[in-house]
Design a protein around this motif. Sequence first.
Motif, mmCIF file in Angstrom:
data_model
loop_
_atom_site.group_PDB
_atom_site.id
_atom_site.type_symbol
_atom_site.label_atom_id
_atom_site.label_comp_id
_atom_site.label_asym_id
_atom_site.label_seq_id
_atom_site.Cartn_x
_atom_site.Cartn_y
_atom_site.Cartn_z
ATOM 1 N N ASP A 95 50.601 3.587 -13.394
ATOM 2 C CA ASP A 95 51.055 2.608 -14.378
ATOM 3 C C ASP A 95 50.066 2.412 -15.517
ATOM 4 O OD1 ASP A 95 53.517 1.832 -13.150
ATOM 5 O OD2 ASP A 95 52.376 0.705 -11.661
ATOM 6 N N THR A 96 48.794 2.698 -15.279
ATOM 7 C CA THR A 96 47.739 2.453 -16.260
ATOM 8 C C THR A 96 46.842 3.679 -16.380
ATOM 9 O OG1 THR A 96 46.158 1.617 -14.637
ATOM 10 C CG2 THR A 96 47.729 0.016 -15.569
ATOM 11 N N ALA A 107 43.561 8.156 -13.971
ATOM 12 C CA ALA A 107 42.267 8.705 -13.570
ATOM 13 C C ALA A 107 42.216 8.940 -12.066
ATOM 14 C CB ALA A 107 41.152 7.747 -13.999
ATOM 15 N N ALA A 108 42.708 7.972 -11.311
ATOM 16 C CA ALA A 108 42.701 8.110 -9.852
ATOM 17 C C ALA A 108 43.593 9.260 -9.406
ATOM 18 C CB ALA A 108 43.147 6.800 -9.209
ATOM 19 N N ALA A 109 44.741 9.411 -10.051
ATOM 20 C CA ALA A 109 45.638 10.518 -9.716
ATOM 21 C C ALA A 109 44.986 11.858 -10.035
ATOM 22 C CB ALA A 109 46.956 10.371 -10.470
ATOM 23 N N ASP A 153 56.662 8.272 -10.876
ATOM 24 C CA ASP A 153 55.345 8.384 -11.516
ATOM 25 C C ASP A 153 54.273 8.739 -10.502
ATOM 26 O OD1 ASP A 153 55.445 5.997 -10.168
ATOM 27 O OD2 ASP A 153 54.588 4.779 -11.782
ATOM 28 N N LEU A 154 54.534 9.815 -9.749
ATOM 29 C CA LEU A 154 53.618 10.259 -8.701
ATOM 30 C C LEU A 154 53.147 11.686 -9.005
ATOM 31 C CD1 LEU A 154 55.738 9.025 -5.646
ATOM 32 C CD2 LEU A 154 53.843 7.815 -6.749
ATOM 33 N N LYS A 191 56.977 3.740 -18.903
ATOM 34 C CA LYS A 191 55.529 3.678 -18.686
ATOM 35 C C LYS A 191 54.782 3.051 -19.874
ATOM 36 C CE LYS A 191 54.627 4.664 -15.420
ATOM 37 N NZ LYS A 191 54.860 3.870 -14.183
ATOM 38 N N SER A 192 55.210 1.896 -20.300
ATOM 39 C CA SER A 192 54.659 1.273 -21.510
ATOM 40 C C SER A 192 53.167 0.976 -21.382
ATOM 41 C CB SER A 192 55.426 0.000 -21.845
ATOM 42 O OG SER A 192 55.365 -0.925 -20.771
#
Length: 224
Positions: free
Chosen positions: A180-181, A186-188, A107-108, A19-20
Amino acid sequence: MDEATWAVVLPVKRLHVAKSRLRGALPGVPHESLALALALDTAAAVLSCPPVAELVAVTDDPIVGRALARLGARVVPDDPRDGLNAAFAHGATAAGAGRPVAALAADLPALRPEELASALQTARARSFVADAPGTGTVLLTAPPGTALDPRFGPDSAAAHRRSGALPMAGHWPTLRRDVDTATDLAAAALLGVGPATDALIGESHAGNGRDLRPADAVRDCAAG
């Protein structure tokens, strides 16, 4: 395929390279801790999903391996030189023949077990679920006797479609919300992340002397 027969394959990179694009998203929180939290919350949701019989975690990171094993995953070794698709294929082979297999992004953090269950129960052929933007892939499924043939990477939704996989169109916002960002995080958070990620969001903003609800905190972080 409604019974608890599914094997879900979850590859996780070594934490220092995972997750760079998220590096620095939570000030004061080590990047490795955030990468691990995303994987832990994803794995916990998978293991709470009724159609899932087994979670096969593919990793060569000992910290990740121990943490996922404690949750109940079966951990198989990975060779990072082979890449993500090789890791998915390796996990599918480890899961064994005669059962449906699903490849899932690690990444969920907002994933709800009922959304994953709905997607798995919908799958009748080799199928995929695109991410929220519609260009990536969060889930690829294959019924017994069908090769998984993963095509993850840039524009993987189009790659999976070209390979013959069928797109699934269900309303599964937490399944489609990969991270990823900082904006994705924020959305998650607005959807409601799992406890490992939520704790780090709270830790980051408490350390900055801010009294914000976690979703507001990470949304503010992404904006600034």
